[in-house]
Design an enzyme around this catalytic site. Sequence first.
Site, PDB file in Angstrom:
ATOM      1  N   CYS A 420      62.956  29.021  27.911  1.00 53.82           N
ATOM      2  CA  CYS A 420      62.685  27.890  28.800  1.00 53.82           C
ATOM      3  C   CYS A 420      62.495  26.577  28.066  1.00 53.82           C
ATOM      4  O   CYS A 420      62.935  25.534  28.525  1.00 53.82           O
ATOM      5  CB  CYS A 420      61.498  28.193  29.693  1.00 53.82           C
ATOM      6  SG  CYS A 420      59.994  28.572  28.788  1.00 53.82           S
ATOM      7  N   HIS A 464      55.546  28.804  30.562  1.00 52.74           N
ATOM      8  CA  HIS A 464      56.820  28.245  30.963  1.00 52.74           C
ATOM      9  C   HIS A 464      56.841  26.754  30.656  1.00 52.74           C
ATOM     10  O   HIS A 464      55.800  26.128  30.531  1.00 52.74           O
ATOM     11  CB  HIS A 464      56.999  28.479  32.482  1.00 52.74           C
ATOM     12  CG  HIS A 464      58.382  28.204  32.957  1.00 52.74           C
ATOM     13  ND1 HIS A 464      59.490  28.749  32.364  1.00 52.74           N
ATOM     14  CD2 HIS A 464      58.835  27.448  33.986  1.00 52.74           C
ATOM     15  CE1 HIS A 464      60.575  28.344  32.998  1.00 52.74           C
ATOM     16  NE2 HIS A 464      60.186  27.539  34.002  1.00 52.74           N
ATOM     17  N   ASP A 480      63.407  22.310  37.371  1.00 51.82           N
ATOM     18  CA  ASP A 480      63.278  23.416  36.421  1.00 51.82           C
ATOM     19  C   ASP A 480      64.660  23.878  36.006  1.00 51.82           C
ATOM     20  O   ASP A 480      65.329  24.620  36.716  1.00 51.82           O
ATOM     21  CB  ASP A 480      62.513  24.574  37.074  1.00 51.82           C
ATOM     22  CG  ASP A 480      62.214  25.668  36.040  1.00 51.82           C
ATOM     23  OD1 ASP A 480      62.673  25.529  34.883  1.00 51.82           O
ATOM     24  OD2 ASP A 480      61.525  26.632  36.406  1.00 51.82           O
TER      25      ASP A 480
END
Lengths: 676, 315
Positions: A420, A464, A480
Amino acid sequence: MRPLWQIPRNSLFWLLLSVVISIALHLEHLPPWVALAGIVATLWQIQLYRERWRQPGRLLKWSLAGACAGGLFLHYGRMNGLEPMVALLFSGYSLKLLELHHKRDALVLIYLSYLIIILQSLFSTTIVSSFLVLIALLPVTAALVAMHGGAENTRPVAALRTGLAMLLQAIPLMLVMFIVMPRIGSLWAIPQKTSGTTGVSDSMSPGDMTRLGRSGKIAFRVEFDGPIPAQSQLYWRGLVFSGFDGRRWDQQGPWGYNDGKFLQWSDQGLEAWDSVIKRRGEPLSYRVTLEATNSPWLFALSTPLPQSSTVALSRDFRLVSKNPVNAKLQYSVKSWLNNQLEPESLVGWRHKLELALPSGFNPKTREIAEQWREQTPDTLALINRLLALYNQEFIYTLRPPALGKHTVDEFLWGTKKGFCEFYASSFVFFMRAAGVPARVVVGYQGGERHPTENYLLVHQYDAHAWAEVWIQGSGWLRVDPTAAVAPERIEMSFADLFSEQADFLSASPFALERLRHIQWLNNLRLKLDSLDYAWAKWVLGYENVQNDFLLSLLGAINPQRIALFLLLAGGIALLPIFIMLYLSRDKNTRDELDRLFLQYCSRLEKMGLPRRPGEGARDFAQRISRCAPGLAEAVEHLTGIYESARYGEEGGTEVKAFKTALKGFKPSREELLSST
Amino acid sequence: MICFDETILTKQSQQITEAIVERVESVLVGKQHSVRLALACLYAGGHLLIEDLPGMGKTTLAQALAAAIGLSYTRVQFTSDLLPADIIGVSVYDRNKAAFEFHPGPLFNQLVLADEINRTTPKTQSALLEAMAEGQVSVEGETRQLPQPFYVIATQNPLSQSGTFPLPESQLDRFLMRLRLGYPDPEAERQLLSGSDPRLKLGELSRAITPAQLEAIQTAVNQVKVSDSLVDYLQRLLQFTRSSAEIDYGISPRGGMAVLKSARAWALMEGRDYVIPEDIQAVFAPVCAHRLPVSGGEHMADNFIQQTLNSVDII
């Protein structure tokens, strides 16, 4: 040479056991050689007792103490802080084992054992460690009991039984104290732990999140007042990174705002800047129980408003704790998922900051971003175009290839494999290069729903990173990029997605999570967790509701009422023990003659003439006659009556005679002094 | 001549005791306490073991006691080649009567001094101990009563144990008390060294008690009153020796009865017709020390007994 004083055998047994248990309790945060020194000291004491080895000399003891202090300084690099101090105390405690010369040495060691065992609570307050601490108190208490036991009680088990009875009797009082005693937080401020932060840190470079993905530790637990929102909504916002030096993202200082203080405390009213937050609809209400992180930042869904007095909302819409979180912390939050942050305008310097890029890095990305900006002037369209690129060609993996100097260039146009933080970082870089204010947000995403209890478990592997983009009119918008490349990461929980990969939880080889595919083990893990959570909520979290609870119990909280309640509840708690004592006392009541004789003895004892244990009445009288001839006549007379009543012919009259004679027997110091 | 009224007897016992102690002390200087204990042992009808180094007055004590009490007395020096027949007696063929005639051995006396009992073989020891326990001996299928009263005063030397046969615990138990005389205190020793040998006076000692009086005293010992609380106290003492970790097993019930009997005699000697805790404390060590299986030397037994007396309260 035999020592002057020798510790009772059974006391030594329990004391050594306590030392070993203390070592075991603290093993995790002691340098291994300190624990080893403790074991060696224990063995040495055993050999001393068996008269196999000799007492260490003064020189050896001093040099050992010096070596310990020096070794600890070298090990930690400093002496202040919790862990070095505990280790120092511990090494002193072990070395004290080598000089048990007097009773007081043994007592000091026993009292220190209590302290050292309780110190474990500074490191961990889980249900398991709390019970271990309680159990560890048992051998220490047994050692204390054995130390004071007479020559008749030399069996270790007898001391243990007495110790257990004493601890059990203390439990009611402990509960009363737990309920009533005010938590004096500031007086007990604990020096910070020296070991690094756990969980997300205040900067991010490639690989950081991947490292967290390997840890199965709990980060925090959340209990919602209503149903738990969908997985894709659960973005636990923690830190905002605006600065980038080509490799590392970090926070940029809170300078430059002039619309109120940087932190808004819930009990001090709203700051002026609160108006830039547009909250819409019904808020979600929930409580977070955060594990110790040693850092002040907290986690919440956007956009939060803290409900606890020790938690503040910062100007960049994060939650911050008053003190670094050194122990479990529980806080309540309201969050409006439907919100707009700073939709009208961005402060000038901030606008500049969110566009800043280090020169000399990632030239290719900057070039392509400018091209794309010309081709796609609409910001939203530009975002979608980039996300589409991720979606088509990129791979989401826990094992990203290493990157060189131009991290974003190499990732976007080369390796195309990442975790991520690679996506967040490259996305924000691209957006900034295209002239759109953007920043990286780190925190946690998703969480595991407890199947039977209504709460959410968020693990370290849920850590994250994502992006926020500022668009005129809509404010900060969460984007995202990971969702674009691996939508299942957001839809499912992280553990479900990665449980097959070898790297998952490789940092926690013994975690039960690794075996989540075995149904009953998984159930066991969740059951244990719900126990631990209940412990955190009801026992550790009691201080949050203590005030309200005491108010409802006492009507008003003032020192008099607290004292009165303590006395009353303490009295009630101790009442069964009093009753037990009273009953057992009744069983071996002495007869009247012996009671009168004891009175006679205690009168003489007050004069400084105590009867020795086992001394008969006549020997006693003769001794008194020698020490205090003035008392001789009265004492001889009383002794004569007592002896013939006690050992001669049976008859009630002589008990009476003794009573009468005792009434007249009031020895005074003057008599004693004049007679000598 | 002697009135056996009870209260008078207690007074008389005290007087007689003082007289005996005085006579024995004129020979054995400065050992009044040991003499009293030995006398208490005889009053209680028990046998006495005196254990000490050579030259401490063991034999003198036994001889003086025998003379002061006026009992028929023999001394047997135990050696490793002594046989049972040597002490019990043998049957010799009498040609005139054409029959075997029994010639009684030294055991057929009221007071037998068995000197250095641990020098002889277990066989001879057993013969003596059987006589002590039963008051009779069996020779050639015939049981013969020993004279009454029958006392054995045995001595043994705790040092130079090579070539000796230490008495086992079960046989030590037959002795009511074990005494140690110890060195005399400086004053007594000076007196001993400056004057003539007091043992020369042994022959001049006259008896201070008649056999009838001795019998009366022995009967009176059994009538000395023991109250419930005293029994409790004694029982607590015994219990303490049994529950302690320092020794393997404590005083047996027989040992407890021996303590009580000795304490009764002691009380009577003090001129009392009831026992008080001090009586028990006075006889506890000599009665119990040799009945305790203590590893680690004689000092341990003495310390343990002192600890027992200091730990158990009288009420």
